[in-house]
Design an enzyme around this catalytic site. Structure first.
Site, PDB file in Angstrom:
ATOM      1  N   ALA A 190      17.535  13.651 -12.564  1.00 36.19           N
ATOM      2  CA  ALA A 190      17.464  12.733 -13.707  1.00 36.19           C
ATOM      3  C   ALA A 190      17.400  13.438 -15.073  1.00 36.19           C
ATOM      4  O   ALA A 190      18.188  13.118 -15.975  1.00 36.19           O
ATOM      5  CB  ALA A 190      16.276  11.788 -13.511  1.00 36.19           C
ATOM      6  N   ASP A 216      13.732   9.331 -10.386  1.00 36.97           N
ATOM      7  CA  ASP A 216      14.908   9.037 -11.214  1.00 36.97           C
ATOM      8  C   ASP A 216      14.655   7.905 -12.183  1.00 36.97           C
ATOM      9  O   ASP A 216      15.330   7.770 -13.193  1.00 36.97           O
ATOM     10  CB  ASP A 216      16.107   8.706 -10.326  1.00 36.97           C
ATOM     11  CG  ASP A 216      16.585   9.968  -9.664  1.00 36.97           C
ATOM     12  OD1 ASP A 216      15.990  10.366  -8.644  1.00 36.97           O
ATOM     13  OD2 ASP A 216      17.524  10.588 -10.201  1.00 36.97           O
ATOM     14  N   ASN A 251      13.182   7.165  -6.306  1.00 37.20           N
ATOM     15  CA  ASN A 251      13.576   8.565  -6.113  1.00 37.20           C
ATOM     16  C   ASN A 251      14.570   8.620  -4.952  1.00 37.20           C
ATOM     17  O   ASN A 251      14.918   7.596  -4.350  1.00 37.20           O
ATOM     18  CB  ASN A 251      12.337   9.434  -5.849  1.00 37.20           C
ATOM     19  CG  ASN A 251      12.658  10.923  -5.906  1.00 37.20           C
ATOM     20  OD1 ASN A 251      13.308  11.391  -6.834  1.00 37.20           O
ATOM     21  ND2 ASN A 251      12.237  11.676  -4.907  1.00 37.20           N
TER      22      ASN A 251
HETATM   23  O1  MRU Z   1      21.198  12.354  -6.506  1.00 32.37           O
HETATM   24  P1  MRU Z   1      20.418  13.398  -7.243  1.00 32.37           P
HETATM   25  O2  MRU Z   1      20.518  14.759  -6.649  1.00 32.37           O
HETATM   26  O3  MRU Z   1      20.722  13.369  -8.724  1.00 32.37           O
HETATM   27  O4  MRU Z   1      18.912  12.939  -7.078  1.00 32.37           O
HETATM   28  C1  MRU Z   1      17.880  13.700  -7.630  1.00 32.37           C
HETATM   29  C2  MRU Z   1      16.537  13.214  -7.273  1.00 32.37           C
HETATM   30  O5  MRU Z   1      16.375  12.244  -6.573  1.00 32.37           O
HETATM   31  C3  MRU Z   1      15.378  13.932  -7.888  1.00 32.37           C
HETATM   32  O6  MRU Z   1      14.268  13.848  -7.059  1.00 32.37           O
HETATM   33  C4  MRU Z   1      15.032  13.273  -9.226  1.00 32.37           C
HETATM   34  O7  MRU Z   1      16.143  13.191 -10.058  1.00 32.37           O
HETATM   35  C5  MRU Z   1      13.930  13.953  -9.897  1.00 32.37           C
HETATM   36  S1  MRU Z   1      14.543  15.273 -10.873  1.00 32.37           S
HETATM   37  C6  MRU Z   1      13.405  16.286 -11.502  1.00 32.37           C
END
Ligand code: MRU
Length: 368
Positions: free
Chosen positions: A55, A248, A258
């Site tokens: 995110a 997210d 998340n």
């Molecule tokens: O699909 P992604 O890889 O973008 O998902 C990322 C996540 O779910 C993370 O846990 C979240 O963005 C936290 S980032 C510090």
């Protein structure tokens, strides 16, 4: 953080000030590749196809994407077009909307010829702010890890150390630097606390196995990759002292969205009295949403991410293989929502909050 001893962020302005450079995360852990983004279209592709992900990094890339767009068309129409195209790249991480709104608000009153430089300046600030936010999350989260270790009688690593389970990748690769869930782990490790991490592989894209295990190893943090379904078993047997995940989008009420599978880990933690924490930078709070389960949009991605896996063969080549019968149907929900009742605490840059609107509002009165 360092890669082979060299300090990196996940996104930075190129030395000629005309482009942005990123680490292509699709290639990790087998190859470390830096890619140059020069246009709005390239920034959109990098976010949508997950060359960058996580995110906070999605937010920072969107901000730089607005700056890249201002090279081409800095008119009002160009600004609207850049906002709209970046906005539709990924639906769940609210940092995307947050960064785009911030840039739009800044750029709209400016003359067209001032917009590009202003956009770069603000994108750089957003990146720097993210680093500071994550570092603070690390400081507060480290205290929780230390407390869990002290409670166990300060065992050395050989005697079990302190064990943290994490899901997906919420490390420095998911942010500009430090990470959210992993920042406390890095700070604890650097302070000499013997921390070991259980890394959920995180199907279907394996951000845990490919990215978290890689970045922890680069920093020398002991870790073990487990299949996504192993966490409950480990918790039943006292092998997890606390869970820390990223997010997210977190509703103002404290419901946490998340990576898919987070909710099941929270249920298992609740059943086994294992504390369940979330590293939460304030730009990831959606103050407009109260009921996270009902109102947070859940991204559905290409089913091929479920049916096809990628890996390195014995001869070193990276290959895709199908893991289902020909024609099998697959569904690919990328995120889930953990209701606030299962969350022990939200580790923000201003301290640890209980998962409630009242507590978050007290920490961030100017935003609430
Ligand atoms: O699909 P992604 O890889 O973008 O998902 C990322 C996540 O779910 C993370 O846990 C979240 O963005 C936290 S980032 C510090």
């Amino acid at each position: 953080m360092k890669v082979n001893g060299i300090p990196y962020r996940t996104i930075w302005l190129s030395s000629d000030n005309r482009a942005v450079e990123i680490i292509d995360q699709r290639k990790l852990p087998h190859e470390f590749v830096v890619v140059r983004l020069q246009t709005l279209a390239e920034a959109c592709t990098a976010i949508r196809e997950m060359w960058v992900r996580g995110a906070p990094l999605i937010g920072a890339t969107a901000a730089y994407g607005m700056a890249l767009a201002m090279h081409g068309d800095a008119s009002d129409a160009g600004l609207e077009n850049a906002y709209a195209r970046l906005y539709e790249t990924r639906p769940t991480a609210v940092n995307l909307r947050w960064a785009l709104d911030d840039l739009k608000q800044l750029l709209t009153p400016l003359a067209a010829d001032q917009r590009r430089d202003a956009a770069y300046r603000r994108a750089q600030e957003i990146a720097d702010e993210d680093v500071a936010i994550c570092s603070h999350i690390g400081d507060y989260g480290k205290q929780l890890i230390e407390a869990a270790w002290v409670l166990k009688g300060k065992p050395s690593l050989v005697d079990g150390g302190v064990n943290v389970l994490t899901h997906c990748n919420a490390g420095w690769l998911a942010t500009v630097d430090w990470g959210t869930a992993l920042a406390p782990i890095y700070k604890a490790h650097d302070a000499g606390i013997p921390v070991h991490v259980w890394v959920d592989e995180t199907r279907p894209r394996n951000q845990g196995a490919s990215l978290t295990a890689w970045e922890l190893a680069q920093h020398g943090v002991p870790n073990t990759v487990i299949v996504d379904n192993a966490g409950g078993h480990l918790m039943q047997h006292g092998m997890v002292d606390l869970c820390i995940v990223g997010t997210d989008r977190t509703a103002a009420s404290g419901d946490v969205c998340n990576k898919i599978g987070t909710y099941l880990k929270a249920l298992a933690a609740h059943d086994n009295n294992v504390p369940f924490y979330v590293g939460l930078p304030s730009p990831t709070i959606d103050w407009t949403i109260d009921d996270g389960v009902r109102d947070i949009p859940i991204e559905q991605r290409d089913p091929e991410e479920v049916t096809v896996m990628s890996g390195r063969a014995a001869d070193g080549t990276v290959t895709d293989v199908s893991i289902v019968p020909d024609g099998a149907k697959a569904a690919n929900y990328a995120f889930d929502v953990t209701p606030r009742k299962y969350i022990t605490g939200l580790i923000t840059e201003r301290g640890v909050s209980i998962a409630s609107r009242a507590s978050l509002s007290a920490l961030f009165p100017e935003k609430a």
